[in-house]
Design a protein around this motif. Structure first.
Motif, PDB file in Angstrom:
ATOM      1  N   ARG A   1       6.698  14.020  64.831  1.00 25.95           N
ATOM      2  CA  ARG A   1       6.298  13.181  63.707  1.00 25.95           C
ATOM      3  C   ARG A   1       7.346  12.087  63.504  1.00 25.95           C
TER       4      ARG A   1
ATOM      5  N   GLU B   1       8.794   8.936  61.239  1.00 32.51           N
ATOM      6  CA  GLU B   1       8.810   8.201  59.972  1.00 32.51           C
ATOM      7  C   GLU B   1       9.604   6.923  60.185  1.00 32.51           C
ATOM      8  N   TYR B   2       8.945   5.814  60.012  1.00 31.86           N
ATOM      9  CA  TYR B   2       9.544   4.497  60.235  1.00 31.86           C
ATOM     10  C   TYR B   2       9.832   3.885  58.870  1.00 31.86           C
TER      11      TYR B   2
ATOM     12  N   ILE C   1      13.301   9.994  62.599  1.00 27.80           N
ATOM     13  CA  ILE C   1      13.506   9.041  61.507  1.00 27.80           C
ATOM     14  C   ILE C   1      14.037   7.741  62.097  1.00 27.80           C
TER      15      ILE C   1
ATOM     16  N   ARG D   1      17.318  10.174  54.323  1.00 32.60           N
ATOM     17  CA  ARG D   1      16.041  10.822  54.622  1.00 32.60           C
ATOM     18  C   ARG D   1      16.237  12.006  55.558  1.00 32.60           C
TER      19      ARG D   1
ATOM     20  N   ALA E   1       2.652   9.167  62.662  1.00 26.34           N
ATOM     21  CA  ALA E   1       3.586   9.084  61.535  1.00 26.34           C
ATOM     22  C   ALA E   1       3.535  10.334  60.667  1.00 26.34           C
ATOM     23  N   ILE E   2       4.640  10.601  60.013  1.00 31.83           N
ATOM     24  CA  ILE E   2       4.683  11.716  59.056  1.00 31.83           C
ATOM     25  C   ILE E   2       3.775  11.363  57.879  1.00 31.83           C
TER      26      ILE E   2
END
Length: 240
Positions: free
Chosen positions: A124, A126-127, A9, A20, A238-239
C-alpha cells in the motif's frame, strides 16, 4: 493465514513522511525501513535529516547500513539489494507488517522495477502531497534552521568541520545537499568551515540558510517529478 503488508510512505523532502511512518509503526507494531541512501551515514545524521529518538516515539527505525562518509554514498543497486536483505530478515523475525519511508530518487526508481521485495505481500502506497505551498516552505525552512544549528547546539556545520580533514569525506559531501552549499561558500571565501564564525561578514549564517533552503526546495521538485512517474507506472494501490 494473515497476509503480510508493506506500507510505502512517499513524498518530497520535509513533507512529513517520518511523522506518518511513526504513526503507522505504532499502529501496526512494526519497524520502519528508511529508503534513503544518505541517512546510512551516522556521521552526518543532522544534515541528512535523521530524526531524533524523541521523534521516533519508541518505534524501531532501520537504515540501509552504517557507513562511513569516506566510503562514499551507497549506489542505488547495492542499496536495493541491501534493502531486500533487510526486508527478508524482518519477515523471518515474524513481523506481519513493514513501513517503508522513501525519499532517495535513484533507490525508489530501482525498486519500482523489481518485485523481489514484495514477496506476495499486500503493498500500500501513501503519497503525501502539499496542502499549502506556504505551509510546506515554512516546514522546510524550520528544518534547515534546525540542521544549521543555533551555534549553541550542534548542527551540520559541526559535522562538516569534524569530517573536513578527510579529503575523501570532503569529496563525498560535495554532492550532498546542505554540505555542498557550505563547501561552495567556504571555497568562494577562501576559508575552511571552522573559520566561518570568524568571518567579517556577520550574515554568513543567513546566506547559508538561504542557499541550503533553496537546495532542498529544488531537490523536492525533482522528487515530486520522479515519484509521479513511478506511480504513473502503476507501482501499487494507495492506502485507503
Amino acid at each position: 493465514m494473515q497476509k503480510r503488508e508493506i506500507f510505502v510512505i512517499l513524498g518530497r523532502t520535509g513533507i512529513g513522511k517520518t511523522d506518518r511512518s511513526v504513526h503507522l509503526a505504532k499502529r501496526y507494531a512494526c519497524p520502519v525501513v528508511v529508503l534513503d541512501r544518505i541517512q546510512c551515514h551516522r556521521e552526518i545524521g543532522i544534515g541528512s535529516g535523521r530524526p531524533l529518538d524523541a521523534e521516533l516515539q519508541g518505534t524501531r527505525r532501520v537504515y540501509l547500513g552504517d557507513r562511513r562518509v569516506a566510503d562514499g554514498i551507497i549506489e542505488a543497486e547495492e542499496a536495493a539489494n541491501r534493502f531486500v536483505e533487510i526486508v527478508n530478515d524482518i519477515w523471518r523475525g515474524g513481523a506481519k507488517s513493514i513501513v517503508l519511508e522513501g525519499g532517495s530518487i535513484s533507490l525508489l526508481q530501482e525498486l519500482a522495477y523489481r518485485n523481489d521485495w514484495t514477496d506476495g505481500s499486500i503493498v500500500r502506497v501513501e503519497y503525501i502531497q502539499m496542502k499549502s505551498i506556504t505551509a510546506y516552505k515554512d516546514r522546510v525552512a524550520k528544518r534547515v534552521l534546525s540542521m544549521l544549528g543555533s551555534g549553541k547546539e550542534l548542527g551540520m556545520l559541526d559535522e562538516l568541520i569534524s569530517l573536513w580533514p578527510d579529503n575523501r569525506a570532503r569529496g563525498v559531501l560535495q554532492s550532498v545537499i546542505g554540505y555542498r552549499e557550505i563547501i561552495n561558500y567556504c571555497t568562494s571565501n577562501c576559508i575552511n568551515p571552522a573559520e566561518l564564525c570568524e568571518m567579517a561578514c556577520p550574515d554568513w549564517r543567513a546566506i547559508l540558510f538561504d542557499c541550503i533552503y533553496q537546495g532542498h526546495l529544488a531537490y523536492a521538485e525533482l522528487q515530486q517529478t520522479a515519484m509521479d512517474r513511478i506511480l504513473d507506472s502503476g507501482l501499487t494501490t494507495a492506502i485507503k
